[in-house]
Design an enzyme around this catalytic site. Structure first.
Site, short mmCIF file in Angstrom:
data_model
loop_
_atom_site.label_atom_id
_atom_site.label_comp_id
_atom_site.label_asym_id
_atom_site.label_seq_id
_atom_site.Cartn_x
_atom_site.Cartn_y
_atom_site.Cartn_z
N LYS A 1 0.93 -1.24 -0.01
CA LYS A 1 -0.48 -0.02 -0.63
C LYS A 1 0.70 1.49 -0.48
CE LYS A 1 -3.82 -2.53 0.86
NZ LYS A 1 -3.80 -3.36 0.96
C1 LIG Z 1 -4.19 -4.91 0.09
C2 LIG Z 1 -3.42 -6.30 -0.18
C3 LIG Z 1 -4.21 -7.44 -0.65
C4 LIG Z 1 -4.93 -7.23 -2.04
O1 LIG Z 1 -4.80 -5.68 -3.28
P1 LIG Z 1 -5.66 -5.09 -3.51
O2 LIG Z 1 -5.65 -4.03 -4.17
O3 LIG Z 1 -7.61 -4.97 -2.44
O4 LIG Z 1 -6.55 -6.14 -4.76
C5 LIG Z 1 -2.87 -8.10 -1.12
N1 LIG Z 1 -1.74 -8.39 -0.15
C6 LIG Z 1 -1.95 -7.53 0.92
C7 LIG Z 1 -0.67 -7.23 1.98
C8 LIG Z 1 -2.08 -6.04 1.10
O5 LIG Z 1 -2.27 -5.20 2.01
#
Ligand SMILES: *Cc1c(COP(=O)(O)O)cnc(C)c1O
Length: 494
Positions: free
Chosen positions: A113
């Site tokens: 993120k």
């Molecule tokens: C948010 C997240 C995901 C999923 O990503 P999306 O963009 O919501 O599909 C997968 N792995 C981790 C560690 C995340 O923080």
């Protein structure tokens, strides 16, 4: 470049308007009117550049109102050495001959993120200036764990913003919760919601579209904005790292220019894999997009059957950031596949009333040409962590393990061993207790002790921001029922 709602293309918005609003007034997602194509020589040019320059080059194609100088400043601030623990920012690590792991967790919160949430505050504050908006942005975030901390860290003490994060009370890991509850900054708030991630996300969307609340806020000098992946400013920076990974593979002579790769992404809200899809639309030679899910396998079924049905049991899994039954960003893919906002609007109306929709055969065929869906349960997740560690000495987290399982299933089923880029979305230390267990250890009760144990077992140090949690003070303790989320907004703005 103009932006439209996924549900209605009569109104068009500039990039900065799209970033400020987050969500269109009709509930749709603001999305580029078309996806620009990479110029012929782009990959060759980008190959020689640092990550920050690649980001400027690619983002500029979508952000005409932003100057190269502005974007360069943003990229240097967002992806600088004080934020990321490697100059490569998003390094590609070759695990075996044709499996390349794109490590997206070298930022301040140890999850992917950060790649977008370190950039978004710059885009948002510049957009406020460009549109002469002088109200304070009140940023609401629903999180399944990692977005919350990423957004708090990105927006802390950013002038002209306040940020409030809602997380499901029992739906995040101990380390994730501690990361949020110890967040520093004068403009931040954190609140637990009794319910799961979908409850938190639905609550945030309801606050957004409550006209009365909006007006009350406006009178006090605030407006709502979103840092969730429904915000275009979240998706755009994510396109960069797929193109960057391809360029790294080119530069390191692991692939030849024009050679196809597959991309495999552990998926929840569909933001990350959507960015890979857009990279492909821009002309990056991606063949298959492999969508990996945990037991909340609503997307696997959608890709295989063309039916999206959220009416099913919700599972709390070892990969909590993917415990999602309503994948918001899928709506943007539907727009791209249908090229018809009215059709998207129809599907979304069915989704709202029945929790289910079925796409036409034409759309299903288009979907299946690009996407493959696989899922695995927690036992398989653990098996994969152990097996990748044993075979390659490479430690992966629970989410990344779901992707490795999906890739293995895909290769087993099709025999296609095209080079694959696997998105590695979190540091294994962020989910240390689960990773230890997968490696056959009995994890300690405390998530922080698990960090130390994992470091001792593997000889790898825990990322510094996670190790520092031990000495941080807990600052927040508010818990609300899911229909009382407004209370938390009120207390933040007091
Ligand atoms: C948010 C997240 C995901 C999923 O990503 P999306 O963009 O919501 O599909 C997968 N792995 C981790 C560690 C995340 O923080």
């Amino acid at each position: 470049m103009r932006y439209i709602s996924t549900r209605d293309n009569t109104n068009q918005y500039s990039a900065s308007q799209a970033i400020i609003q987050g969500l269109a007034k009709d509930g749709g997602l603001l999305t580029p009117f078309y996806i620009p194509k990479l110029p012929n020589n782009a990959l060759e040019d980008l190959k020689a550049m640092a990550y920050q320059q690649r980001a400027v080059y690619i983002m500029k194609m979508f952000l005409e109102e932003f100057s190269v100088k502005e974007l360069t400043d943003f990229a240097n601030a967002a992806y600088g050495p004080d934020k990321f623990d490697t100059p490569a920012v998003a390094p590609v690590r070759t695990v075996d001959g044709n499996t390349h792991c794109l490590e997206l967790w070298h930022g301040p919160t140890s999850a992917f993120k950060d790649m977008a949430l370190q950039m978004l505050p710059h885009l948002l504050t510049a957009s406020l200036t460009k549109t002469e908006e002088n109200k304070t942005a009140c940023i609401l975030v629903a999180t399944s764990g990692d977005t919350g901390k990423g957004a708090l860290e990105g927006f802390k003490d950013v002038p002209g913003t306040k940020i409030l994060v809602f997380y499901p009370k029992d739906g995040v890991s101990q380390v994730q919760e501690l990361q949020m509850l110890t967040q520093e900054g004068d403009n931040v708030g954190v609140c637990a919601v009794v319910g799961n991630f979908d409850d938190a996300q639905t609550g945030v969307k309801a606050l957004f579209s409550d006209e009365e609340v909006r007006q009350a806020l406006a009178r006090r000098g605030y407006f709502f904005s979103s840092a969730n992946s429904i915000n275009w400013g979240r998706v755009l920076p994510q396109i960069v790292y797929y193109i960057s990974a391809y360029c790294d593979l080119l530069r390191d002579e692991k692939i030849a220019l024009g050679q196809s790769v597959n991309v495999c992404v552990p998926t929840g809200n569909f933001g990350n894999i959507l960015a890979a899809y857009y990279a492909r639309e821009m002309g990056l030679p991606i063949d298959q997009l492999i969508c990996a899910s945990n037991e909340n396998n609503v997307l696997t079924d959608f890709i295989r059957e063309g039916v999206y049905d959220r009416n099913r049991p919700f599972h709390n899994t070892l990969s909590p950031s993917m415990d999602i039954l309503i994948s918001s960003n899928l709506e943007r893919l539907l727009l791209s596949l249908t090229q018809d906002p009215a059709e998207v609007k129809g599907y979304m109306a069915q989704m709202a009333s029945t929790g289910r929709y079925q796409v036409s055969d034409k759309i299903k065929n288009r979907l299946q040409k690009r996407f493959r869906g696989y899922f695995c349960d927690d036992r398989e997740t653990q098996r994969v962590i152990q097996s990748v560690y044993d075979k390659f000495g490479y430690l992966i987290d629970t989410h990344t393990a779901v992707a490795f399982s999906a890739l293995e299933q895909y290769r087993g089923e099709t025999g296609d061993d095209t080079p694959a880029i696997v998105a590695s979305t979190a540091s294994p230390f962020k989910f240390g207790a689960s990773v230890l267990e997968a490696l056959g250890e009995i994890p300690p009760a405390s998530g922080l002790d698990a960090l130390d144990r994992l470091a001792a077992k593997t000889g790898q140090p825990a990322p510094a921001p996670l190790a520092a949690l031990r000495n941080k003070k807990v600052r927040f303790n508010q818990v609300v029922e899911k229909d009382h989320m407004l209370d938390a907004v009120v207390s933040l703005l007091e």
